[in-house]
Design a protein around this motif. Sequence first.
Motif, PDB file in Angstrom:
ATOM      1  N   TYR A 123       0.853  -1.182   0.000  1.00  0.00           N
ATOM      2  CA  TYR A 123       0.000   0.000   0.000  1.00  0.00           C
ATOM      3  C   TYR A 123       0.886   1.227   0.000  1.00  0.00           C
ATOM      4  O   TYR A 123       1.995   1.209   0.533  1.00  0.00           O
ATOM      5  N   HIS A 124       0.412   2.271  -0.636  1.00  0.00           N
ATOM      6  CA  HIS A 124       1.224   3.486  -0.718  1.00  0.00           C
ATOM      7  C   HIS A 124       0.334   4.682  -1.010  1.00  0.00           C
ATOM      8  O   HIS A 124      -0.812   4.532  -1.444  1.00  0.00           O
ATOM      9  N   ALA A 125       0.884   5.855  -0.782  1.00  0.00           N
ATOM     10  CA  ALA A 125       0.145   7.091  -1.039  1.00  0.00           C
ATOM     11  C   ALA A 125      -0.162   7.198  -2.521  1.00  0.00           C
ATOM     12  O   ALA A 125       0.629   6.802  -3.371  1.00  0.00           O
ATOM     13  N   VAL A 437      -4.122   3.617 -15.546  1.00  0.00           N
ATOM     14  CA  VAL A 437      -3.018   2.940 -16.226  1.00  0.00           C
ATOM     15  C   VAL A 437      -1.892   3.959 -16.206  1.00  0.00           C
ATOM     16  O   VAL A 437      -2.084   5.078 -16.689  1.00  0.00           O
ATOM     17  N   HIS A 438      -0.764   3.606 -15.618  1.00  0.00           N
ATOM     18  CA  HIS A 438       0.291   4.627 -15.556  1.00  0.00           C
ATOM     19  C   HIS A 438       1.652   4.002 -15.391  1.00  0.00           C
ATOM     20  O   HIS A 438       1.786   2.816 -15.095  1.00  0.00           O
ATOM     21  N   CYS A 439       2.639   4.856 -15.599  1.00  0.00           N
ATOM     22  CA  CYS A 439       4.007   4.424 -15.342  1.00  0.00           C
ATOM     23  C   CYS A 439       4.256   4.529 -13.842  1.00  0.00           C
ATOM     24  O   CYS A 439       3.915   5.528 -13.218  1.00  0.00           O
ATOM     25  N   HIS A 440       4.858   3.482 -13.265  1.00  0.00           N
ATOM     26  CA  HIS A 440       5.145   3.507 -11.834  1.00  0.00           C
ATOM     27  C   HIS A 440       6.510   4.102 -11.527  1.00  0.00           C
ATOM     28  O   HIS A 440       6.967   4.072 -10.384  1.00  0.00           O
ATOM     29  N   MET A 441       7.198   4.638 -12.558  1.00  0.00           N
ATOM     30  CA  MET A 441       8.274   5.571 -12.270  1.00  0.00           C
ATOM     31  C   MET A 441       7.500   6.846 -11.938  1.00  0.00           C
ATOM     32  O   MET A 441       6.916   7.499 -12.824  1.00  0.00           O
TER      33      MET A 441
HETATM   34 CU1  C2O Z   1       1.222   1.488  -7.061  1.00  0.00          CU
HETATM   35 CU2  C2O Z   1      -1.187   3.853  -9.315  1.00  0.00          CU
HETATM   36  O1  C2O Z   1       0.003   2.665  -8.159  1.00  0.00           O
END
Ligand code: C2O
Length: 456
Positions: A123-125, A437-441
């Motif tokens: 889990y994360h912000a 849908v996104h880049c996790h960088m």
């Molecule tokens: Cu780990 Cu949009 O998330």
Amino acid sequence: MNRRAFCAGVAGALLAPRLTWAATGTRLTAKIGTAQIAPDGYPMTEVYGYEGMLPGPVIRAKQGARVTRDFVNELPVPTSIHWHGIRIDNAMDGVAGLTQDPVPTGGTFTYDFAVPDAGTYWYHAHTNSMEQVARGLYGPLIVEEANPPKVDAEEVLIFDDWLLDPNTAQIAGDFHDHMALSHGGRFGNLTGTNGRFDYRITARRGDRLRLRLINAANARIFVLRLEGLTGWTIALDGMPLETVEPVTGEIVLAPAQRVDLIVDVTATDMAAILMNADDRQWYEHVGFDLTGDPVADLRAAPEPLDQNPNSGLIDLSHARDFEMRMAGGAMGGMPDGQMNGQTMTFMELVQNGMYWTLAGVAGLGDAPFADLERGTVVRLKLINDTAFPHAMHLHGMHFREIRADGSQGPMRDTILSLPQQPIEVAFVADNPGKWLVHCHMLGHAAAGMNSWIRVA
Ligand code: C2O
Ligand code: CU
């Protein structure tokens, strides 16, 4: 002191460090805390942490149970929590601006959701995550199998890198550094595990361990090797593999990805998880302190885990085809793009803080990339027209890579896309809601590489 009080005292002393890392109760508070990230002699680092801790407490639940947390925001900034990789009820997905309003300072929000899949999640912000995750707002979320594998011990290892001011050991600001945003992202100058630069495991030779590896870094792709450990990969991004795969070479862990390993401690002298560092040399990333005598016999390979529900191969016969192009960034040919419904030149995008487009759009447009009827099988081609790798993540559903020969890869929620190497993924759009849908960088996502789909 009577015997009972003494024993309670000893047990308390022995268990205390573990208990502080295990979640108790249903409250979860985000607040400022401190952590000794840097070597001794450096000051503690101020972090944003769940319960003020780095990482946040391990949240554990049994498969099929509900996770309930009364979240309290005691940070000076608004925030929200995303439960990465959980095939979750959309209203609980924690994406500020898409599935909920950010929780203001002093505010609360009750997260309450089922966890259908066993495995390693986190889990994360998900409000200004590029900064908030880098400041420490993350923790492991472990969903336990009904039939867990037999191991002697288990370790959750959450990797990160921190960009610290070398004089003060405080997290460097400058989250909008143009070089970082337009290149590979924000990299730290100190790598570590579970909030420490020199995290170590104590293990007995001959032991069989389950290691749950999580990459919480903003941008770093961890390239790892096992030393003195005989290992098998048993799950990726939470989802069990159908057959266990012996670890013979490098393990590549892109931002947000997880890998579950079973390792036997076969070392005579040294065991470690090694990482390939920026200078291309191998360094000890997680060290092992070994006890016991060397063991001669190798154990049999572990059995695969039970499959999670609703995770079979995908029937592609009626799939709808989509194509999503990643574009922009340094050395990326300066594409035009849409922003807030307007077409802009690349220079105009940059003036608005955007360096990347996804499917021609920088940031979240008003309209989804795709409007999908529930149950649609999606076949999505990801085209990386940039000079950088991207860790592409879909919320709410797992996908499988469709390889060139038509075979299907394992269920994943995040896949590493390399420059000029198109990949195809497929998923069943069976979870209603609005999904990112996104880049996790995370710097790339903040600088435009962000899109969403709607399943109705
Ligand atoms: Cu780990 Cu949009 O998330
Ligand atoms: Cu990226």
